[in-house]
Design an enzyme around this catalytic site. Sequence first.
Site, PDB file in Angstrom:
ATOM      1  N   ASP A 214       0.819  -1.211   0.000  1.00 28.82           N
ATOM      2  CA  ASP A 214       0.000   0.000   0.000  1.00 28.82           C
ATOM      3  C   ASP A 214       0.858   1.269   0.000  1.00 28.82           C
ATOM      4  OD1 ASP A 214      -2.539   1.015  -0.014  1.00 28.82           O
ATOM      5  OD2 ASP A 214      -3.170  -0.134   1.738  1.00 28.82           O
ATOM      6  N   GLY A 215       0.294   2.340  -0.535  1.00 28.70           N
ATOM      7  CA  GLY A 215       0.907   3.661  -0.347  1.00 28.70           C
ATOM      8  C   GLY A 215       1.757   4.174  -1.496  1.00 28.70           C
ATOM      9  N   ASN A 216       1.702   3.521  -2.644  1.00 29.42           N
ATOM     10  CA  ASN A 216       2.476   4.032  -3.789  1.00 29.42           C
ATOM     11  C   ASN A 216       2.013   5.438  -4.171  1.00 29.42           C
ATOM     12  OD1 ASN A 216       3.770   1.589  -3.983  1.00 29.42           O
ATOM     13  ND2 ASN A 216       2.392   0.787  -5.546  1.00 29.42           N
TER      14      ASN A 216
ATOM     15  N   TRP B   1       3.255   7.965  -1.668  1.00 28.85           N
ATOM     16  CA  TRP B   1       4.709   8.174  -1.849  1.00 28.85           C
ATOM     17  C   TRP B   1       4.941   9.208  -2.950  1.00 28.85           C
ATOM     18  CZ3 TRP B   1       8.095   7.665  -5.926  1.00 28.85           C
ATOM     19  CH2 TRP B   1       9.463   7.573  -5.627  1.00 28.85           C
TER      20      TRP B   1
ATOM     21  N   ASN C 230      -9.603  -3.157  -8.305  1.00 28.16           N
ATOM     22  CA  ASN C 230      -8.739  -2.084  -8.812  1.00 28.16           C
ATOM     23  C   ASN C 230      -9.086  -1.618 -10.235  1.00 28.16           C
ATOM     24  OD1 ASN C 230      -5.695  -3.131  -7.080  1.00 28.16           O
ATOM     25  ND2 ASN C 230      -7.145  -1.527  -6.561  1.00 28.16           N
TER      26      ASN C 230
ATOM     27  N   ARG D 207     -10.101   2.099 -11.071  1.00 23.72           N
ATOM     28  CA  ARG D 207      -9.176   3.245 -11.008  1.00 23.72           C
ATOM     29  C   ARG D 207      -9.102   3.934 -12.380  1.00 23.72           C
ATOM     30  NH1 ARG D 207      -4.343   2.673  -6.775  1.00 23.72           N
ATOM     31  NH2 ARG D 207      -5.478   1.597  -5.149  1.00 23.72           N
TER      32      ARG D 207
ATOM     33  N   ARG E 108       1.370  -5.194   5.863  1.00 22.80           N
ATOM     34  CA  ARG E 108       0.609  -4.126   5.210  1.00 22.80           C
ATOM     35  C   ARG E 108       1.329  -2.813   5.461  1.00 22.80           C
ATOM     36  NH1 ARG E 108      -5.425  -3.684   3.765  1.00 22.80           N
ATOM     37  NH2 ARG E 108      -5.182  -1.885   2.429  1.00 22.80           N
TER      38      ARG E 108
ATOM     39  N   ARG F 170      -5.851  -2.414   8.458  1.00 22.10           N
ATOM     40  CA  ARG F 170      -7.080  -3.193   8.208  1.00 22.10           C
ATOM     41  C   ARG F 170      -6.762  -4.390   7.339  1.00 22.10           C
ATOM     42  NH1 ARG F 170      -8.832  -1.648   3.108  1.00 22.10           N
ATOM     43  NH2 ARG F 170      -7.741   0.180   2.345  1.00 22.10           N
TER      44      ARG F 170
END
Length: 221
Positions: free
Chosen positions: A8-10, A13, A56, A59, A173, A179
């Site tokens: 997670d979090g690309n 970033w 996904n 998106r 995660r 979560r």
Amino acid sequence: MHLACIMDGNGRWATRRHLPRTAGHTAGEENLAEVVRQCVRRDVDWLTVFGFSTENWVRPRREVRHILGLHEKLFGRVAELNELNVRITWIGRPFDDPSARTPRYVQRAIHKAIADTSSNTGMTLTVAFDYGSRAEIVDAARRAKALGRPVTADDLSRAMYLPDMPPVDVVVRTSGERRVSNFLLWQAAGAPIYFSDETWPDFSADDIDAALNLARAHQRS
Ligand code: FPP
């Protein structure tokens, strides 16, 4: 040892660096290649990563296209994987499923990488692409039911996308997201979860060590 990562979090970033989200995914794919090397060095047997979920597809089209291209790139790293003795596999909705949407070029890259690394005997890297755990369990239940007798937990385990996949020892995660996802719900039952505040492109060898230590402590308890 089986490590499973929700990367997670690309997007975050990239946003923090005033870059487009796609740059975050590119950095995420590069860090995944590094995480693979670090896991091999640590004798991890199985590494399973959540590359693209059944959810996904909604998106923005540009972002989806970019992530698909990164999967083509990852599955194209055959020389590197062979050098590391890593066998690559895939889990996700079967390509002939009416709801599957994987384009042909990604299907081809997946088939080729699996074939070209199949004789490697070191770590197994499994990429979850167009994957959803609930869809996997529903498919497994249908197949198990066709056996024509009361379904057991073993029947369901054998009907998962990859019946040889061992139970997950620790789920990672990243990005401070605390979560559960629609990821390996059957295979990771009971596994500890290592939450890291780092975004995926910054997920480091120290984080891998911390996650593996959590798994070992859990095994001893
Ligand atoms: C989560 O970041 C990441 C994804 C949905 C896609 C995962 C893709 C990669 C790690 C790059 C390539 C990897 C493979 C397997 C080819 P996010 O977009 O949800 O980030 P955000 O939560 O900050 O928005």
